[in-house]
Design a protein around this motif. Structure first.
Motif, PDB file in Angstrom:
ATOM      1  N   VAL A 255       0.830  -1.217   0.000  1.00 40.33           N
ATOM      2  CA  VAL A 255       0.000   0.000   0.000  1.00 40.33           C
ATOM      3  C   VAL A 255       0.856   1.255   0.000  1.00 40.33           C
ATOM      4  N   SER A 256       2.152   1.107  -0.203  1.00 40.50           N
ATOM      5  CA  SER A 256       3.072   2.249  -0.095  1.00 40.50           C
ATOM      6  C   SER A 256       2.803   3.327  -1.141  1.00 40.50           C
ATOM      7  N   THR A 257       2.220   2.944  -2.282  1.00 42.45           N
ATOM      8  CA  THR A 257       1.963   3.920  -3.348  1.00 42.45           C
ATOM      9  C   THR A 257       0.519   4.408  -3.354  1.00 42.45           C
ATOM     10  N   LEU A 258      -0.296   3.912  -2.434  1.00 45.66           N
ATOM     11  CA  LEU A 258      -1.701   4.306  -2.401  1.00 45.66           C
ATOM     12  C   LEU A 258      -1.898   5.572  -1.576  1.00 45.66           C
ATOM     13  N   ALA A 259      -2.896   6.352  -1.949  1.00 43.69           N
ATOM     14  CA  ALA A 259      -3.235   7.552  -1.191  1.00 43.69           C
ATOM     15  C   ALA A 259      -3.892   7.164   0.129  1.00 43.69           C
ATOM     16  N   ASN A 260      -3.767   8.042   1.121  1.00 41.98           N
ATOM     17  CA  ASN A 260      -4.437   7.804   2.394  1.00 41.98           C
ATOM     18  C   ASN A 260      -5.940   7.681   2.176  1.00 41.98           C
ATOM     19  N   GLY A 261      -6.560   6.806   2.948  1.00 39.24           N
ATOM     20  CA  GLY A 261      -8.001   6.666   2.830  1.00 39.24           C
ATOM     21  C   GLY A 261      -8.470   5.278   3.202  1.00 39.24           C
ATOM     22  N   VAL A 262      -9.741   5.026   2.970  1.00 33.33           N
ATOM     23  CA  VAL A 262     -10.363   3.739   3.295  1.00 33.33           C
ATOM     24  C   VAL A 262     -10.495   2.909   2.019  1.00 33.33           C
ATOM     25  N   TYR A 263     -10.063   1.676   2.089  1.00 35.19           N
ATOM     26  CA  TYR A 263     -10.156   0.740   0.976  1.00 35.19           C
ATOM     27  C   TYR A 263     -10.911  -0.508   1.447  1.00 35.19           C
ATOM     28  N   VAL A 264     -11.301  -1.331   0.509  1.00 33.82           N
ATOM     29  CA  VAL A 264     -12.016  -2.565   0.827  1.00 33.82           C
ATOM     30  C   VAL A 264     -11.299  -3.723   0.150  1.00 33.82           C
ATOM     31  N   TYR A 265     -10.964  -4.754   0.938  1.00 39.51           N
ATOM     32  CA  TYR A 265     -10.420  -5.959   0.323  1.00 39.51           C
ATOM     33  C   TYR A 265     -11.520  -7.017   0.283  1.00 39.51           C
ATOM     34  N   ARG A 266     -11.623  -7.644  -0.902  1.00 39.71           N
ATOM     35  CA  ARG A 266     -12.685  -8.612  -1.137  1.00 39.71           C
ATOM     36  C   ARG A 266     -12.086  -9.969  -1.483  1.00 39.71           C
ATOM     37  N   VAL A 267     -12.660 -11.002  -0.903  1.00 41.74           N
ATOM     38  CA  VAL A 267     -12.283 -12.381  -1.208  1.00 41.74           C
ATOM     39  C   VAL A 267     -13.526 -13.089  -1.729  1.00 41.74           C
ATOM     40  N   SER A 268     -13.445 -13.527  -2.981  1.00 38.90           N
ATOM     41  CA  SER A 268     -14.551 -14.258  -3.588  1.00 38.90           C
ATOM     42  C   SER A 268     -14.225 -15.741  -3.585  1.00 38.90           C
ATOM     43  N   VAL A 269     -15.103 -16.546  -2.991  1.00 35.21           N
ATOM     44  CA  VAL A 269     -14.917 -17.993  -2.897  1.00 35.21           C
ATOM     45  C   VAL A 269     -16.088 -18.661  -3.602  1.00 35.21           C
ATOM     46  N   ASN A 270     -15.797 -19.257  -4.762  1.00 38.85           N
ATOM     47  CA  ASN A 270     -16.849 -19.858  -5.594  1.00 38.85           C
ATOM     48  C   ASN A 270     -17.986 -18.874  -5.862  1.00 38.85           C
ATOM     49  N   GLY A 271     -17.600 -17.603  -6.073  1.00 37.41           N
ATOM     50  CA  GLY A 271     -18.582 -16.575  -6.422  1.00 37.41           C
ATOM     51  C   GLY A 271     -19.201 -15.851  -5.246  1.00 37.41           C
ATOM     52  N   GLU A 272     -19.021 -16.351  -4.031  1.00 35.84           N
ATOM     53  CA  GLU A 272     -19.559 -15.682  -2.850  1.00 35.84           C
ATOM     54  C   GLU A 272     -18.502 -14.730  -2.298  1.00 35.84           C
ATOM     55  N   VAL A 273     -18.893 -13.465  -2.089  1.00 34.15           N
ATOM     56  CA  VAL A 273     -17.931 -12.414  -1.782  1.00 34.15           C
ATOM     57  C   VAL A 273     -17.937 -12.083  -0.292  1.00 34.15           C
ATOM     58  N   TYR A 274     -16.734 -11.971   0.256  1.00 26.54           N
ATOM     59  CA  TYR A 274     -16.522 -11.562   1.643  1.00 26.54           C
ATOM     60  C   TYR A 274     -15.606 -10.331   1.614  1.00 26.54           C
ATOM     61  N   SER A 275     -15.870  -9.350   2.462  1.00 23.96           N
ATOM     62  CA  SER A 275     -15.084  -8.119   2.401  1.00 23.96           C
ATOM     63  C   SER A 275     -14.898  -7.502   3.778  1.00 23.96           C
ATOM     64  N   GLN A 276     -13.800  -6.754   3.897  1.00 22.61           N
ATOM     65  CA  GLN A 276     -13.531  -5.965   5.090  1.00 22.61           C
ATOM     66  C   GLN A 276     -12.784  -4.702   4.668  1.00 22.61           C
ATOM     67  N   LYS A 277     -12.726  -3.732   5.577  1.00 26.20           N
ATOM     68  CA  LYS A 277     -12.091  -2.457   5.278  1.00 26.20           C
ATOM     69  C   LYS A 277     -10.611  -2.470   5.659  1.00 26.20           C
ATOM     70  N   LEU A 278      -9.833  -1.742   4.883  1.00 27.19           N
ATOM     71  CA  LEU A 278      -8.412  -1.540   5.152  1.00 27.19           C
ATOM     72  C   LEU A 278      -8.127  -0.053   5.064  1.00 27.19           C
ATOM     73  N   ILE A 279      -7.514   0.505   6.085  1.00 33.13           N
ATOM     74  CA  ILE A 279      -7.206   1.935   6.123  1.00 33.13           C
ATOM     75  C   ILE A 279      -5.732   2.140   5.793  1.00 33.13           C
ATOM     76  N   VAL A 280      -5.475   3.021   4.827  1.00 34.15           N
ATOM     77  CA  VAL A 280      -4.104   3.417   4.502  1.00 34.15           C
ATOM     78  C   VAL A 280      -3.857   4.767   5.148  1.00 34.15           C
ATOM     79  N   GLU A 281      -2.819   4.816   5.967  1.00 29.36           N
ATOM     80  CA  GLU A 281      -2.531   6.030   6.742  1.00 29.36           C
ATOM     81  C   GLU A 281      -1.024   6.181   6.863  1.00 29.36           C
ATOM     82  N   LYS A 282      -0.485   7.233   6.296  1.00 23.67           N
ATOM     83  CA  LYS A 282       0.970   7.444   6.277  1.00 23.67           C
ATOM     84  C   LYS A 282       1.356   8.668   7.103  1.00 23.67           C
TER      85      LYS A 282
END
Length: 282
Positions: A255-282
């Motif tokens: 995430v070193s090149t990403l701007a500060n802010g809130v992002y979402v990481y998603r994991v799709s397992v056989n088409g079913e999506v799970y997600s949580q938030k990731l905060i980038v803060e430098k």
């Protein structure tokens, strides 16, 4: 309260008395991992240092090397010095770690084993071994469950890894494995994923340079992983339609090149999506 205190004291004592040599393979001398013995030959090419680490900066690579003609040899390494054993007091239940595996032949396997001795290193206390034949392009956790048979308390331990082929006895030259971040466990046997997908909170979170996404799947599945901005735009694809077996996996995110802010990481397992938030803060 007394039972809890006794348990905590026991766990603390075990932690202090056991030490896997160079468990994260961060230290190397003359091309060999400190505290480990390369048992394959040629040693300098069958076992090498990698910067594709689970954590830290280094990991151990097992390679397959040609011996001329159809003959090959798979990388093999064992903990400790010439005896293969290091001092360890206590009957640990598991040896855990992380691995990446790329097997080019269906008969190739990654052998993992652990054993303990007691009575001054004379008698066998407990051991186990198993073979892995499913490839993984990202780090996956493993756990070797130790079975104790004669009731004595272990005073030494050995751990080993090797690429093998018991069909042709010549593993494919394109097969390889990464091993990293070993540890000893005292409270559980082989960890099996539950009957549901589990998506853990990324760590660190907030992150400034790198974060890690960890998820578990209960069975074989097609998995996609990606990082998105808050508007739903894909910022970084991390895994695309990868077939994975049951287990616990970890994917690092830069995430070193990403701007500060809130992002979402998603994991799709056989088409079913799970997600949580990731905060980038430098």
């Amino acid at each position: 309260m007394k039972k809890i205190s006794t348990l905590l004291l026991t766990l603390s004592s075990l932690s202090l008395m056991a030490q896997i040599p160079n468990p994260s393979f961060e230290n190397w001398t003359s091309g060999a991992p400190n505290g480990w013995t390369v048992t394959s030959n040629p040693a300098s090419t069958t076992v090498t240092e990698s910067n594709n680490a689970h954590q830290g900066t280094h990991a151990l690579t097992l390679n397959v090397v040609s011996l001329g003609g159809p003959s090959t040899v798979g990388g093999a390494v064992q903990s400790g010095g010439k005896s293969g054993y290091f001092l360890n007091t206590g009957n640990y239940l598991t040896v855990k770690g992380w691995y990446i595996l790329s097997l080019a032949n269906s008969s190739d396997q990654l052998l993992m084993y652990a054993g303990t001795k007691c009575s001054g290193g004379i008698n066998s206390a407990g051991a186990n071994s198993f073979f892995i034949d499913s490839n993984t392009a990202v780090y996956k956790e493993f756990s070797i469950a130790l079975n104790y048979t004669n009731g004595c308390t272990a005073d030494s331990m050995t751990i080993g890894f090797e690429i093998v082929n018991f069909s042709t006895f010549n593993p494919d030259i394109n097969s390889w494995a990464l091993i990293d971040d070993l540890s000893l466990g005292v409270v559980s046997a082989v960890d099996e994923p539950g009957n549901q997908v589990s998506l853990e909170e990324a760590y660190p979170n907030p992150a400034s340079i790198q974060s890690n996404i960890i998820y578990s799947i209960p069975g074989s599945a097609t998995v996609c992983v990606g990082l998105y901005d808050i508007s739903g735009r894909l910022v970084e694809p991390l895994l695309n339609n990868c077939r994975q077996s049951s287990g616990r996996y970890k994917i690092p995110v830069n995430v070193s090149t990403l701007a500060n802010g809130v992002y979402v990481y998603r994991v799709s397992v056989n088409g079913e999506v799970y997600s949580q938030k990731l905060i980038v803060e430098k």
